[in-house]
Structure formats: structure tokens, C-alpha cells
Design a protein around this motif. Structure first.
Motif, short mmCIF file in Angstrom:
data_model
loop_
_atom_site.label_atom_id
_atom_site.label_comp_id
_atom_site.label_asym_id
_atom_site.label_seq_id
_atom_site.Cartn_x
_atom_site.Cartn_y
_atom_site.Cartn_z
N THR A 186 30.96 135.57 133.33
CA THR A 186 31.56 135.07 134.24
C THR A 186 33.07 134.67 134.15
O THR A 186 33.46 134.75 132.88
CB THR A 186 30.65 133.86 134.81
OG1 THR A 186 31.17 133.63 136.17
CG2 THR A 186 30.93 132.65 134.11
N VAL A 187 33.65 134.56 135.37
CA VAL A 187 35.18 134.36 135.27
C VAL A 187 35.27 132.82 135.19
O VAL A 187 34.52 131.80 135.47
CB VAL A 187 35.77 134.71 136.62
CG1 VAL A 187 35.26 134.00 137.85
CG2 VAL A 187 37.38 134.68 136.61
N ASN A 188 36.39 132.31 134.44
CA ASN A 188 36.72 131.01 134.26
C ASN A 188 37.53 130.27 135.47
O ASN A 188 38.56 129.96 135.52
CB ASN A 188 37.73 130.86 132.86
CG ASN A 188 38.04 129.48 132.64
OD1 ASN A 188 37.39 128.77 132.91
ND2 ASN A 188 39.27 129.32 131.97
N ASN A 189 36.41 129.71 136.55
CA ASN A 189 36.98 129.04 137.37
C ASN A 189 36.10 127.97 137.74
O ASN A 189 34.89 127.96 137.08
CB ASN A 189 37.34 129.97 138.78
CG ASN A 189 36.29 130.43 139.25
OD1 ASN A 189 35.20 130.21 139.47
ND2 ASN A 189 36.50 131.70 139.88
N GLY A 190 36.42 127.15 138.57
CA GLY A 190 35.72 125.93 138.86
C GLY A 190 34.33 126.33 139.40
O GLY A 190 33.43 125.52 139.07
N GLN A 191 34.14 127.13 140.46
CA GLN A 191 32.98 127.12 140.91
C GLN A 191 31.83 127.79 139.81
O GLN A 191 30.76 127.45 140.09
CB GLN A 191 32.93 128.19 142.17
CG GLN A 191 34.03 127.94 143.19
CD GLN A 191 33.21 127.08 144.12
OE1 GLN A 191 31.95 126.52 143.97
NE2 GLN A 191 33.82 126.64 145.47
N MET A 192 32.21 128.64 139.10
CA MET A 192 31.45 129.14 137.95
C MET A 192 31.08 128.12 137.00
O MET A 192 30.00 128.05 136.40
CB MET A 192 32.03 130.58 137.28
CG MET A 192 32.42 131.34 138.38
SD MET A 192 31.04 131.87 139.18
CE MET A 192 31.80 133.23 140.30
N LYS A 193 32.10 127.33 136.62
CA LYS A 193 31.81 126.09 135.67
C LYS A 193 30.77 125.19 136.32
O LYS A 193 29.98 124.59 135.62
CB LYS A 193 33.00 125.36 135.31
CG LYS A 193 34.03 126.17 134.68
CD LYS A 193 35.29 125.35 134.49
CE LYS A 193 36.16 126.19 133.30
NZ LYS A 193 37.59 125.45 133.21
N ASP A 194 30.76 125.12 137.67
CA ASP A 194 29.67 124.22 138.53
C ASP A 194 28.48 124.97 138.13
O ASP A 194 27.39 124.21 138.00
CB ASP A 194 30.19 124.20 139.85
CG ASP A 194 31.30 123.27 139.97
OD1 ASP A 194 31.65 122.63 139.27
OD2 ASP A 194 31.68 123.44 141.26
N MET A 195 28.26 125.96 138.22
CA MET A 195 27.22 126.90 138.08
C MET A 195 26.75 126.47 136.70
O MET A 195 25.40 126.34 136.38
CB MET A 195 27.23 128.57 138.31
CG MET A 195 26.07 129.12 138.09
SD MET A 195 25.93 130.84 138.85
CE MET A 195 27.48 131.47 138.14
N GLU A 196 27.27 126.76 135.86
CA GLU A 196 26.96 126.60 134.32
C GLU A 196 26.48 125.11 134.05
O GLU A 196 25.52 124.68 133.41
CB GLU A 196 28.31 126.69 133.30
CG GLU A 196 27.81 126.66 131.94
CD GLU A 196 28.75 127.13 131.00
OE1 GLU A 196 28.72 127.25 129.86
OE2 GLU A 196 30.04 127.13 131.36
N SER A 197 27.25 124.04 134.68
CA SER A 197 26.84 122.64 134.66
C SER A 197 25.35 122.35 135.19
O SER A 197 24.70 121.48 134.95
CB SER A 197 27.87 121.73 135.19
OG SER A 197 27.71 121.87 136.71
N LEU A 198 24.84 123.32 136.21
CA LEU A 198 23.69 123.03 136.59
C LEU A 198 22.45 123.98 136.22
O LEU A 198 21.56 123.96 136.76
CB LEU A 198 23.82 123.31 138.27
CG LEU A 198 24.76 122.29 138.90
CD1 LEU A 198 25.00 122.77 140.42
CD2 LEU A 198 24.04 120.88 139.05
N LYS A 199 22.83 124.83 135.27
CA LYS A 199 21.91 125.75 134.91
C LYS A 199 20.52 125.26 134.30
O LYS A 199 19.44 125.61 134.27
CB LYS A 199 22.48 126.73 133.77
CG LYS A 199 22.76 126.09 132.40
CD LYS A 199 23.12 126.99 131.27
CE LYS A 199 23.42 126.15 129.96
NZ LYS A 199 23.71 127.34 129.07
N GLY A 200 20.86 123.79 133.88
CA GLY A 200 19.56 123.12 133.39
C GLY A 200 18.39 122.96 134.52
O GLY A 200 17.38 122.89 134.17
#
Length: 440
Positions: free
Chosen positions: A36-50
Motif C-alpha cells: 500500500t501507499v504511504n499516506n494517512g488513510q492507509m496508515k489508519d487502516m494499518e492501525s485498525l487491522k487488529g
């Protein structure tokens, strides 16, 4: 160990191995690799993957986050060569229809048909861009157009009033008026790449009356209108833009606007959600306007970052399960309740704009985002007709390479290493070779 025991052990080993493969392919104990791309929306997705992993025991998600240019290069190589490194890929509206038609992506049509997912809730222009012959090959994580974002306090302090539908000449005049030692007048992308520099610059070219190709696939990169647009862009950056523009793309301009180092920014509408986030120092201080124009009524782009599943993944069921979770109505509710309602991915689902908490949190930018996304015309975004559908890109496989090469030439011009005319004369040769390939 006698031969009978050895044979029995071998049978057991093969059976267990086969069971593991079956479990993996049916969504059992697997680790999905997501590029994925390094932007805020994708980082949010990563933070919620749990949240997904807790609800789906046995499935883990490994995020591989890259800068935009690196992501495109890595994913294109992997999917085209069927290397199988990624189970889920983040790709743009440019790639989806071409890769779907090539058989590189999983057809998601049947997998999205259940009522709970509600595929009909996806914004129609975005869904259409992700389909080929009625088959959908990706799901939008978020959609966007492009808008002008400006710090109202800075503009008000200089006595500048920005109209809702400004011209580029009005924007340039405003940028020069507010430009000073404390902050630049405007931030514009200058980093080489067809999806970096040329995302906004192509829209500038189109509203100045230029285009990449005419209807017969003759390149127009060094035509007067194209030259005029790039010259305007360069001059605006030189007179009122950020220093060292060739090192700036989305994230750099976002940071500059947030920290008060620039007064305005023309870029993706999704940035507004980050500017209005609870931790943003400019929350409540921003104004938003339609993409600036010259000869056209609108000049915003139409884009979506999407999640797709390569056709050759061994973990198809688990991958589809994750992308449905990450693009669902429930995910939008999760982002709002956990991270803040202004961070809900925009431009993907119609129902998002009916959520009371989102409407309140996104009041400053949600209406104009929908306005612009609904007003742009991907079939003819510029003055002249074009033989492809798309705004900030040319929908042919060769464009990724053409756009990157010409962007590097233009970046050299922005940096003063060559002239705009030299850059575009060389770019014309590169673009024409790709145009000739379309004529065969």
C-alpha cells in the motif's frame, strides 16, 4: 525404520502438507501481504487491522508501506510477472481496468454480491472506473478529486478573498500577494512521477487547452498550450511557491500547509480530512474551493485508491474477506468511533455522507468534494476530445513510463537545469513513440 513405516510417514507428511494448503487457500492460518501507499488513510487502516484479525482468527495482515512511485513500480512488476509476492495490492483507477482486462486481477463481482456489503452503495463514477464489461476488479478505499485548499487567516490578513470557482490567474495573484519570508504563497507538487508531479500538472495543462494526445494519437506535449501551462506552473512556483519544489509531493505539501509554511495548496481533496483532523494545527482555519480553471468550467481530477487481489494469490478467499472489511460501511463506522469522524475515507460510499457525525465533522469539505467529483468529466476533461477516458492520466499501458520520463524532464526544468521548451521537446519524442503504438 522399515519400508512400510517410511511409506506411512511419507503419506502422513503429504496429507498434512495438503491440509495446510487447503487451510491457507480457504482462509485459515495465513499471513496476507498487503502492498500500500504511504499516506494517512492507509496508515489508519494499518492501525485498525487488529480489529479484523481479532474477528478472523488465523488471518494476519502484513502491511508493506511504500512511497507512491515505489509502490507502483513494485506492484506492477509483481502482478505483471505473476511473482505472487502480494495477496492484496493498492492500485489506482488508472491500473484497474487495464489489469482487469489482462486477467491480472481477481474478478470480485460475485464476492461483493451479498447484501451486507452493499456494492450498490459505492459512488457510481468510482465503481464504473473499476469495472470492465460489467465485472468489478477492485473496491475503492477512498475516492477523490482535486481542490484548492487555503489558510483563511493568512489570506484574510492580506485582504485576499478566494472565490469558490477561482481561475489560475486569480490564484497566482493571491499567492504572490501573501508570499513572504514566513510562508510561501502556494505549494504545488514538483517531485518527478506521473502520479506525483503530473497528477496536478496534467489538470493545469487541460484547462489551459492542452492535452497529451489528439484523437489520432498524435502527441501534443510540445504544443503551445502545453508549453504555456508548464511555463505558468514553473513561474508560479518560482515567484510564490515552496523552495526546492522537486522534493515535494502530497505528504510534503500537506505538512507545509499544516505547519503554516505555505498559505495555499492545490491537490487531492482527501487532504482536507487530514487538515480538519482533531490533531491538525489548522483545523477550522481552512477554506476550500474548486480546482482553478482557465478555459474549462472544471479542472479537478477523478481518482480512487483501491484494493485489489492479484489473480495468482494462493490466499484468495482470505484476501477478499479483508478488502470487503476494509471498504465496508462498518469500517467507516469503526474509523469514526476509534480515530475521529473527519478521518472516515471519503469519496467511496454514498452512505458515508448521511452519517450525522461525519456530516458534522466534514462540514467544511464534504460538500465541495461531492460537488467536484460529480462535476468533472473523465471522457473530456480538457478543451478538446481525447481517445481515452481519464483525467490526470492517459489510459494506456505505456503512460506509466511516458509520464515518468516526461515528469523527470519537467522537474529538471523546475529546478532550472533545462528550459521548459527543451524539456517538452524531448518529452514530445517520448510521448509520440507511445502514441504510434496505439495506431497499429
Amino acid at each position: 525404520m522399515n519400508n512400510k513405516i517410511k511409506a506411512l510417514v511419507a503419506i502422513v507428511v503429504v496429507a498434512v502438507a495438503g491440509l495446510v494448503v487447503v487451510q491457507q487457500r480457504s482462509g485459515g492460518d495465513v499471513t496476507l501481504t498487503l502492498a500500500t501507499v504511504n499516506n494517512g488513510q492507509m496508515k489508519d487502516m494499518e492501525s485498525l487491522k487488529g480489529e479484523f484479525e481479532a474477528a478472523n482468527p488465523g488471518i494476519k495482515i502484513n502491511f508493506q508501506v511504500m512511497e507512491e512511485g515505489d509502490l507502483r513500480s513494485a506492484v506492477t512488476s509483481d502482478v505483471a510477472n505473476k511473482a505472487g509476492q502480494y495477496d492484496i495490492v493498492t492500485i489506482g483507477a488508472y491500473e484497474v481496468p487495464q489489469w482487469g482486462a489482462n486477467g491480472w486481477l481477481t474478478d470480485l463481482t460475485a464476492g461483493l454480491s451479498d447484501d451486507a456489503y452493499d456494492v450498490g452503495d459505492i459512488l457510481p463514477p468510482v465503481k464504473d472506473a473499476l469495472s470492465v464489461d460489467g465485472k468489478q476488479y477492485a473496491v475503492p478505499f477512498y475516492g477523490e478529486s482535486s481542490i484548492l485548499m487555503y489558510n483563511k487567516e493568512i489570506l484574510d490578513g492580506a485582504g485576499v478573498k478566494m472565490p469558490n470557482n477561482p481561475t489560475w490567474q486569480q490564484v497566482a495573484a493571491a499567492a504572490k500577494k501573501v508570499n513572504n519570508a514566513d510562508h510561501a504563497g502556494i505549494c504545488l507538487r514538483g517531485k518527478p512521477g506521473w502520479g506525483d508531479l503530473f497528477a496536478p500538472l496534467t489538470t493545469v495543462v487541460q484547462t489551459f487547452g492542452g492535452t497529451w494526445y489528439d484523437m489520432d494519437w498524435n502527441a501534443k506535449v510540445n504544443a503551445p498550450e502545453f508549453v504555456q501551462a508548464v511555463t505558468f506552473y514553473k513561474d508560479l512556483l518560482a515567484s510564490a511557491g515552496q523552495k526546492d519544489p522537486v522534493s515535494y509531493s502530497f505528504n510534503e505539501c500537506l505538512t507545509a500547509l499544516k505547519t503554516g509554511k505555505v498559505a495555499m495548496w492545490y491537490d487531492a481533496s482527501v487532504a482536507a480530512s487530514m487538515l480538519e483532523a482533531d490533531d491538525s494545527p489548522v483545523k477550522g482555519k481552512m477554506g476550500y474551493a474548486h480546482a482553478p480553471v482557465v478555459k474549462t468550467k472544471e479542472s479537478g481530477w477523478l481518482w480512487s485508491w483501491n484494493l485489489a487481489v492479484p489473480a495468482n494469490t494462493q490466499n484468495k478467499d482470505a484476501a477478499v474477506k479483508f478488502i470487503k472489511w476494509a471498504t465496508s460501511k462498518d469500517y467507516h463506522q469503526l474509523v469514526g468511533s476509534k480515530l475521529g469522524w473527519s478521518l472516515v475515507p471519503p469519496g467511496a460510499r454514498t452512505s458515508t455522507y448521511s452519517i450525522p457525525e461525519y456530516k458534522e465533522a466534514a462540514a467544511a469539505y464534504a460538500p465541495i468534494t461531492l460537488e467536484v467529483m460529480s462535476a468533472v468529466n473523465p471522457k473530456q476533461p480538457g478543451v478538446n476530445p481525447q481517445p481515452w477516458v481519464g483525467i490526470q492520466y492517459v489510459a494506456i499501458p505505456e503512460f506509466q513510463d511516458v509520464g515518468n520520463q516526461v515528469a523527470q524532464l519537467v522537474a529538471d526544468a523546475l529546478a532550472g537545469r533545462i528550459t521548459v521548451k527543451e524539456a517538452l521537446d524531448k518529452g514530445q519524442v517520448i510521448a509520440q513513440a507511445a502514441g504510434d503504438a496505439q495506431k497499429k
